[in-house]
Design a protein around this motif. Sequence first.
Motif, PDB file in Angstrom:
ATOM      1  N   ARG A 284     -18.162  -0.512  -4.616  1.00 28.98           N
ATOM      2  CA  ARG A 284     -16.742  -1.132  -4.553  1.00 28.98           C
ATOM      3  C   ARG A 284     -16.574  -2.415  -4.964  1.00 28.98           C
ATOM      4  N   MET A 293     -13.115  -9.456   1.115  1.00 31.61           N
ATOM      5  CA  MET A 293     -12.543  -8.485   1.683  1.00 31.61           C
ATOM      6  C   MET A 293     -13.548  -7.469   2.321  1.00 31.61           C
ATOM      7  N   VAL A 294     -14.555  -7.025   1.773  1.00 31.55           N
ATOM      8  CA  VAL A 294     -15.729  -6.153   2.397  1.00 31.55           C
ATOM      9  C   VAL A 294     -16.358  -6.953   3.740  1.00 31.55           C
ATOM     10  N   SER A 296     -14.477  -8.895   5.615  1.00 32.99           N
ATOM     11  CA  SER A 296     -13.507  -8.871   6.468  1.00 32.99           C
ATOM     12  C   SER A 296     -13.255  -7.482   7.229  1.00 32.99           C
ATOM     13  N   GLU A 297     -13.388  -6.482   6.254  1.00 34.59           N
ATOM     14  CA  GLU A 297     -13.482  -5.071   7.135  1.00 34.59           C
ATOM     15  C   GLU A 297     -14.703  -4.926   8.115  1.00 34.59           C
ATOM     16  N   ARG A 298     -15.521  -5.590   7.852  1.00 27.64           N
ATOM     17  CA  ARG A 298     -16.827  -5.471   8.973  1.00 27.64           C
ATOM     18  C   ARG A 298     -16.324  -6.280  10.118  1.00 27.64           C
TER      19      ARG A 298
END
Length: 612
Positions: A284, A293-294, A296-298
């Motif tokens: 991604r 962003m990755v 933050s998604e975690r």
Amino acid sequence: MAGKGITKTLVWILMGLLVIGLGGFGATNLSGTVRSIGAVGETDIDITTYARALQNEISALEAERGEPISFARAQALGIDQAVLAQLVASAALEDETARIGISIGDENLRDQIVQIPAFTGIDGSFDREAYAFALQQAGMNEARFESNIRAETARTLLQAAVVSGVQVPTSYMDAMLTYLSERRSIAFATLDRSDLETGLPVPSEDDLTTYHQTHLPDFTTPETKKITYAWITPAMILDTVEVDETALREAYAAREAEFNLPERRLVERLVFSDKAAAQVALDRINDGVLFEMVVSERGLEMADVDLGDVSATDLGPAADVVFGAEAGTIVGPAETDLGPALFRVNAILTAQTTSFEDARPELREALAADRARRVIDEQIDGVDDLLAGGATLEEIASETDLVLGQIDWHPGMTDGIAAYDAFRESAAAVTDGDYPEVGKLEDDGIFALRLDGIEEPRIQPLEDVRDAVVQGWRGQATIEALRAQVESQAEQLREGISFDELGLETTVVDDLTRRSYQPEAPAEFIEIVFGMEKGEVRLIEGAGRLFLLRLEDILPPADEDEDLQRLRDALRDQVAADLSQDLFQVLANDIRTRAGVTLDQAAMNAVHSNFN
């Protein structure tokens, strides 16, 4: 949950005490009949605990500053008083828990002890022999250690009951945020001497006399103390201290890791549960999704994944992957102790090698400074004895390494010896007839002073301060002339005329908050703006300039302000912490008042002597 967190902290605090105990500090010197340095109510403050706490604080300060700290210097910094205050507070809580009957059962006590790593054997389970040996090295027996754990846990429970769960009222937070974040829109013109339509007249002698007489505080000297002093600091004898080659090489060897740094990387690490998930995330990112962003998604912040600067040995099996990458790239998945991870390499820090010869000046300065402090410490008793025997400061300077000096001191001086807080405090307190005493300076220097006389405040005649009076008169005359010149324009602004229509060069500032800063404006500028009504016009004096200001609009806090929620969270945490601390302080003060505090200065002095 709060109680469990505090209990875990307790275990590590106790382990810290054990580690210090293993060093053998004071194990033999504090074995007399005196067991405490005082008490709160019926609860003693253990003398060994006081000694260890002092050692721990001094060691922490040495680690922070990267240099040895003498006990005299630690005292000057208030370390002993801070430690004593902490132990008195702990004893107060322990006395209160005993009074109201708070304790823990044997089963809870056992669970805490068996979890302490120092008491485990090779197989990772609790080892009674290791337990007994560690306590013996720390100068404690099992009964005393277990009693300490019970007392500490009880104190923790009481403290947690007071400080945990404090809630800040929503209305209070809303009022605070509105106050801090409401906005103002303003327009103003800045006028100075160059904007005057007429020049300033030349001041007459009467003008200067009048200005001088109406501003007498500006031309009055402060009360001045004429002081003679004798002093010596490490810097003053640094060049005379000899440091042998062996000591320099030993110091270099001890700090080799500091002088010879391996290649490092500034790295962020994002760990995944399995390699497949890490690979999906990497794909991604390669397709254009931001690493942030990755993260933050975690449910993580960037601070949670930041490893700082690391060497290859810090990364274990992931070292080859990370150290083979270029700066700015994301690599992985690579195996780590926590599972497969992606690494972002933010920067490459090349290896640094400092030879002994290159490090010699820094090493010599550090060792010489340490030895200079010791040389000065060794002179304290001798200087004390000479002063007690009636020697003058002049005689002290002739018989010792101390240097004689004189100063006309007044509050606000920060030059020479007056740069030291300790000297300024002594100079402010000294009175006629006081005998000189040895005092410690912040850099481990020493001094003694004598008051020779006091020069009362006096008004400086105009002849002596004429230039300053002329400058002051011109500044005042400029402001008065500008006020007279723009008064009609200010009235027109109040009626709704624009700055442009008046031909004034204007600065417009939108979204001004109480947290804002306006360059070149006086310190009270923001406060004045937030005290104005919409449409109000003010003239604000600055340093040689005049601000013609109109408040254009009053706006509520901006809903789209990204900092607003962070400010709310920070304020809520700060206010809750302050309230918790206030509640705890009220409890501690109440306990001390009810139970009473007694201290044994002789016992504390006995502890202090172990550090000299």
